[in-house]
Design an enzyme around this catalytic site. Structure first.
Site, short mmCIF file in Angstrom:
data_model
loop_
_atom_site.label_atom_id
_atom_site.label_comp_id
_atom_site.label_asym_id
_atom_site.label_seq_id
_atom_site.Cartn_x
_atom_site.Cartn_y
_atom_site.Cartn_z
N CYS A 273 0.82 -1.22 0.00
CA CYS A 273 0.00 0.00 0.00
C CYS A 273 0.85 1.27 0.00
O CYS A 273 0.36 2.35 -0.31
CB CYS A 273 -0.93 0.02 1.20
SG CYS A 273 -1.88 -1.50 1.36
N HIS B 64 -3.52 6.84 2.88
CA HIS B 64 -3.90 5.53 2.38
C HIS B 64 -5.31 5.21 2.90
O HIS B 64 -5.61 5.42 4.07
CB HIS B 64 -2.90 4.48 2.85
CG HIS B 64 -3.31 3.09 2.53
ND1 HIS B 64 -3.77 2.73 1.28
CD2 HIS B 64 -3.37 1.96 3.29
CE1 HIS B 64 -4.08 1.45 1.28
NE2 HIS B 64 -3.86 0.96 2.48
N ASN C 87 -10.13 -0.53 0.11
CA ASN C 87 -8.67 -0.45 0.13
C ASN C 87 -8.14 -0.97 -1.21
O ASN C 87 -8.29 -2.14 -1.52
CB ASN C 87 -8.16 -1.29 1.30
CG ASN C 87 -6.66 -1.28 1.44
OD1 ASN C 87 -5.94 -0.87 0.53
ND2 ASN C 87 -6.18 -1.74 2.58
O1 UT7 Z 1 -3.83 -1.64 3.56
C1 UT7 Z 1 -2.97 -2.36 4.37
C2 UT7 Z 1 -3.26 -2.19 5.75
N1 UT7 Z 1 -4.48 -2.86 6.15
C3 UT7 Z 1 -5.15 -2.30 7.11
O2 UT7 Z 1 -4.81 -1.20 7.50
C4 UT7 Z 1 -6.27 -3.05 7.78
C5 UT7 Z 1 -6.19 -2.79 9.25
N2 UT7 Z 1 -7.20 -3.49 10.03
C6 UT7 Z 1 -8.49 -3.13 10.03
O3 UT7 Z 1 -8.91 -2.25 9.33
C7 UT7 Z 1 -9.39 -3.83 11.02
O4 UT7 Z 1 -8.62 -4.59 11.91
C8 UT7 Z 1 -10.46 -4.74 10.35
C9 UT7 Z 1 -11.50 -3.88 9.65
C10 UT7 Z 1 -9.80 -5.69 9.38
C11 UT7 Z 1 -11.19 -5.55 11.42
O5 UT7 Z 1 -11.79 -4.68 12.37
P1 UT7 Z 1 -11.60 -4.95 13.92
O6 UT7 Z 1 -12.38 -3.93 14.63
O7 UT7 Z 1 -10.12 -5.03 14.19
O8 UT7 Z 1 -12.34 -6.34 14.11
P2 UT7 Z 1 -11.75 -7.69 14.69
O9 UT7 Z 1 -10.82 -8.33 13.72
O10 UT7 Z 1 -11.27 -7.46 16.09
O11 UT7 Z 1 -13.08 -8.56 14.75
C12 UT7 Z 1 -14.15 -8.20 15.62
C13 UT7 Z 1 -15.29 -9.18 15.41
C14 UT7 Z 1 -14.83 -10.64 15.45
O12 UT7 Z 1 -15.85 -11.39 16.08
P3 UT7 Z 1 -15.70 -11.84 17.61
O13 UT7 Z 1 -14.42 -12.66 17.66
O14 UT7 Z 1 -15.60 -10.57 18.39
O15 UT7 Z 1 -16.94 -12.62 17.86
C15 UT7 Z 1 -14.76 -11.02 14.00
O16 UT7 Z 1 -14.96 -12.40 13.79
O17 UT7 Z 1 -15.87 -8.99 14.13
C16 UT7 Z 1 -15.92 -10.25 13.44
N3 UT7 Z 1 -15.79 -9.98 12.01
C17 UT7 Z 1 -16.83 -9.73 11.20
N4 UT7 Z 1 -18.15 -9.69 11.44
C18 UT7 Z 1 -18.95 -9.37 10.40
C19 UT7 Z 1 -14.65 -9.90 11.28
N5 UT7 Z 1 -14.95 -9.61 9.99
C20 UT7 Z 1 -16.27 -9.50 9.92
C21 UT7 Z 1 -17.18 -9.20 8.89
N6 UT7 Z 1 -18.49 -9.15 9.16
N7 UT7 Z 1 -16.76 -8.94 7.63
#
Ligand code: UT7
Length: 333
Positions: A118, A259, A289
């Site tokens: 990125c 980004h 993204n």
């Molecule tokens: O471009 C390169 C750099 N990339 C980035 O900068 C990405 C950086 N990361 C992020 O933007 C975030 O970490 C994400 C958007 C990928 C995830 O958000 P988060 O707030 O960190 O969520 P999480 O991974 O902690 O997941 C929270 C919950 C989980 O459920 P439990 O374990 O709390 O029951 C996940 O299983 O959300 C669940 N979850 C979803 N639920 C519905 C994860 N993906 C989804 C989804 N829909 N698509």
């Protein structure tokens, strides 16, 4: 060729290309267990563009490049160097820039790809700028383009909701006007974190086999939470360092083009840089993204809206797999 002392490198033209097909959050929620509400509140994304079958990264690059060359008021044959930043090349080799050279009908000018995920577009701008100032190339095409849909695991809800396709291009031109254009760039990388955002299969470490395909090793793997925390830290640090190095303060920055990974990352950046959100260019709601295409796509929107006025100080800042990060300070000409 000798470059006159005090020359600068300006972005003399900008172009963008977004594939026609749009994939909405609602459509995604029929593919994996997710919802428009979750995607919007956790990421800020509403929809993303998806390239057609057979539409390649070089096709999208070529479209964006044509617009950038036209915008610069140049002829295609004025271009003397092509750098394409991408993690989704048409093929492992030849490089995508060679395909772009052919599609534009350009002569035998140097053409290569640069891979810094990125952060790739800012890395590529810096490499092109350095080559121009040292070797005297007068006009270079710098392109950020991705067909991330080709490496997205469409069964993995934690990643597939994030990514999109597209291309942005800038023509970089030597200028004798001092103190304009790309004033400074800061690049960095941390190779101890290669595992948290990667495509593990298909390279020399894990050549393609039936097993690598069955295990989806050719698709994006990401530990989102960890990436998130580091992204906020290093994007803030590199932005602040660059502003300070230029002898400026946050208040001197007219526009930030970050980004486009997650609205929450951008909000954290806004708060830590002490630059209000209305001075950020944001298009991730419509693009998701797009990795190396993200900054030039947002830059092009800012340009079209008239936000890049003469004298404006523009900060671009990115973060991605590698891990890599990059920031550049551009004074609009
Ligand atoms: O471009 C390169 C750099 N990339 C980035 O900068 C990405 C950086 N990361 C992020 O933007 C975030 O970490 C994400 C958007 C990928 C995830 O958000 P988060 O707030 O960190 O969520 P999480 O991974 O902690 O997941 C929270 C919950 C989980 O459920 P439990 O374990 O709390 O029951 C996940 O299983 O959300 C669940 N979850 C979803 N639920 C519905 C994860 N993906 C989804 C989804 N829909 N698509």
């Amino acid at each position: 060729m000798t470059v006159p002392h005090g020359s600068s490198v300006i972005l003399s033209g900008i172009g963008a290309y977004a594939p026609e097909a749009v994939l909405t959050n609602d459509a995604l929620s029929r593919m994996v267990e997710t919802s428009d509400e979750w995607i919007r509140t956790r990421t800020g994304i509403r929809e993303r563009h998806i390239a057609a079958d057979g539409e390649t990264t070089s096709d999208m690059s070529t479209e964006a490049a044509r617009k950038a060359i036209e915008d610069a008021g140049l002829a295609v044959q004025d271009i003397e160097l092509i750098v394409v930043a991408t993690v989704t090349p048409d093929m492992p080799f030849p490089n995508t820039a060679c395909f772009v050279q052919k599609k534009l009908g350009l002569g035998k000018i140097p053409a290569f790809d640069l891979e810094a995920a990125c952060s790739g577009f800012i890395y590529a701008m810096d490499v092109a700028r350095s080559l121009m100032l040292v070797s005297g190339y007068r006009h270079a095409l710098v392109i950020g383009a991705e067909k991330l849909s080709s490496i997205t695991n469409w069964d993995d809800r934690t990643t597939c909701v994030l990514f999109g396709d597209g291309a942005g291009a800038a023509v970089l031109s030597l200028s004798e006007e001092p103190e304009v254009g790309i004033l400074d760039t800061l690049l960095g990388a941390d190779g101890t974190e290669t595992g948290i955002l990667c495509v593990p299969g298909g390279g020399s470490a894990s050549p393609s086999t039936v097993e690598t395909i069955e295990r989806s090793l050719h698709k994006i793997h990401m530990q989102g939470n960890q990436v998130f925390k580091i992204a906020v830290r290093v994007m803030c640090q590199s932005g602040l360092n660059l502003i300070e190095r230029a002898g400026l303060t946050s208040q001197d920055i007219d526009l930030v083009v970050p980004h486009q990974a997650n609205t929450r990352i951008i909000e954290a950046l806004s708060s830590r840089l002490d630059i209000s959100m209305d001075r950020f260019e944001i298009n991730l709601d419509r693009f998701g993204n797009t990795s190396a295409a993200s900054i030039p796509l947002a830059l092009e929107e800012a340009y079209r809206k008239g936000r890049l006025k003469k004298g404006a100080n523009v900060l671009t800042v990115a973060f991605g797999g590698g891990l890599t990060w990059a920031a550049s300070l551009i004074r609009w000409h």
